[in-house]
Write a protein that holds these residues in place. Structure first.
Motif, PDB file in Angstrom:
ATOM      1  N   THR A   1       0.802  -1.228   0.000  1.00  0.00           N
ATOM      2  CA  THR A   1       0.000   0.000   0.000  1.00  0.00           C
ATOM      3  C   THR A   1       0.831   1.272   0.000  1.00  0.00           C
ATOM      4  OG1 THR A   1      -0.096   0.048   2.415  1.00  0.00           O
ATOM      5  CG2 THR A   1      -1.848  -1.153   1.269  1.00  0.00           C
ATOM      6  N   GLU A   2       2.130   1.139   0.206  1.00  0.00           N
ATOM      7  CA  GLU A   2       3.021   2.302   0.328  1.00  0.00           C
ATOM      8  C   GLU A   2       2.524   3.268   1.415  1.00  0.00           C
ATOM      9  OE1 GLU A   2       5.984   2.900  -1.069  1.00  0.00           O
ATOM     10  OE2 GLU A   2       5.894   0.956  -2.068  1.00  0.00           O
ATOM     11  N   GLN A   3       2.012   2.688   2.499  1.00  0.00           N
ATOM     12  CA  GLN A   3       1.555   3.444   3.659  1.00  0.00           C
ATOM     13  C   GLN A   3       2.306   2.945   4.889  1.00  0.00           C
ATOM     14  OE1 GLN A   3      -0.987   5.891   3.768  1.00  0.00           O
ATOM     15  NE2 GLN A   3      -0.882   5.821   1.530  1.00  0.00           N
ATOM     16  N   CYS A   4       2.473   3.809   5.872  1.00  0.00           N
ATOM     17  CA  CYS A   4       3.083   3.399   7.134  1.00  0.00           C
ATOM     18  C   CYS A   4       2.078   2.568   7.922  1.00  0.00           C
ATOM     19  CB  CYS A   4       3.505   4.620   7.949  1.00  0.00           C
ATOM     20  SG  CYS A   4       4.875   5.522   7.205  1.00  0.00           S
ATOM     21  N   VAL A   5       2.506   1.398   8.362  1.00  0.00           N
ATOM     22  CA  VAL A   5       1.634   0.471   9.086  1.00  0.00           C
ATOM     23  C   VAL A   5       2.230   0.249  10.469  1.00  0.00           C
ATOM     24  CG1 VAL A   5       0.627  -1.834   9.093  1.00  0.00           C
ATOM     25  CG2 VAL A   5       1.026  -0.654   6.922  1.00  0.00           C
ATOM     26  N   SER A   6       1.398   0.390  11.485  1.00  0.00           N
ATOM     27  CA  SER A   6       1.852   0.206  12.864  1.00  0.00           C
ATOM     28  C   SER A   6       2.159  -1.262  13.119  1.00  0.00           C
ATOM     29  CB  SER A   6       0.771   0.690  13.827  1.00  0.00           C
ATOM     30  OG  SER A   6       1.184   0.505  15.150  1.00  0.00           O
ATOM     31  N   VAL A   7       3.245  -1.511  13.833  1.00  0.00           N
ATOM     32  CA  VAL A   7       3.612  -2.878  14.200  1.00  0.00           C
ATOM     33  C   VAL A   7       3.603  -2.989  15.716  1.00  0.00           C
ATOM     34  CG1 VAL A   7       4.980  -3.364  12.149  1.00  0.00           C
ATOM     35  CG2 VAL A   7       6.067  -2.308  14.103  1.00  0.00           C
ATOM     36  N   ALA A   8       3.379  -4.209  16.195  1.00  0.00           N
ATOM     37  CA  ALA A   8       3.362  -4.440  17.643  1.00  0.00           C
ATOM     38  C   ALA A   8       4.765  -4.262  18.195  1.00  0.00           C
ATOM     39  CB  ALA A   8       2.845  -5.838  17.950  1.00  0.00           C
ATOM     40  N   ARG A   9       4.849  -3.588  19.326  1.00  0.00           N
ATOM     41  CA  ARG A   9       6.140  -3.406  19.989  1.00  0.00           C
ATOM     42  C   ARG A   9       6.520  -4.668  20.724  1.00  0.00           C
ATOM     43  NH1 ARG A   9       6.888   1.750  23.620  1.00  0.00           N
ATOM     44  NH2 ARG A   9       9.026   1.076  23.575  1.00  0.00           N
TER      45      ARG A   9
END
Length: 107
Positions: free
Chosen positions: A66-74
């Protein structure tokens, strides 16, 4: 007895220091969203720090689809081996102090 309590407090503080140390190799991923259809990972792994000209998102990565920033689990911090040893040592010290006090009280 006062010096023993000061020693115990110092040991607790040192133990908390070792427990809170990050594991080697852990990096905080950040993503730079330059435009709606362009982003890049800004993990600082390169030879020079990358400057983000857009919006910076902590704990996220750039999605290839998607060329979008995606949150990842810390990563949830856990006890390291040193932290476990320190905690076991502190518990042993506390147990010895309590047993010593009880023995003095019964005599």
């Amino acid at each position: 007895m006062k010096t023993l309590s000061i020693l115990a407090i110092t040991a607790l503080v040192a133990g908390m220091f070792f427990i809170s140390m990050p594991v080697e190799g852990q990096a905080i991923n950040t993503c730079c969203q330059v435009s709606e259809s362009a982003c890049f990972d800004n993990d600082g792994g390169g030879p020079l720090p990358t400057v983000c000209s857009g919006e910076l998102f902590p704990n996220s990565i750039c999605s290839d689809e998607t060329e979008q920033c995606v949150s990842v689990a810390r990563n949830v911090p856990a006890l390291s081996a040193i932290g476990s040893i320190v905690i076991a040592g502190l518990l042993a010290i506390v147990a010895i102090v309590i047993l010593h006090r009880r023995r003095k009280a019964t005599i």
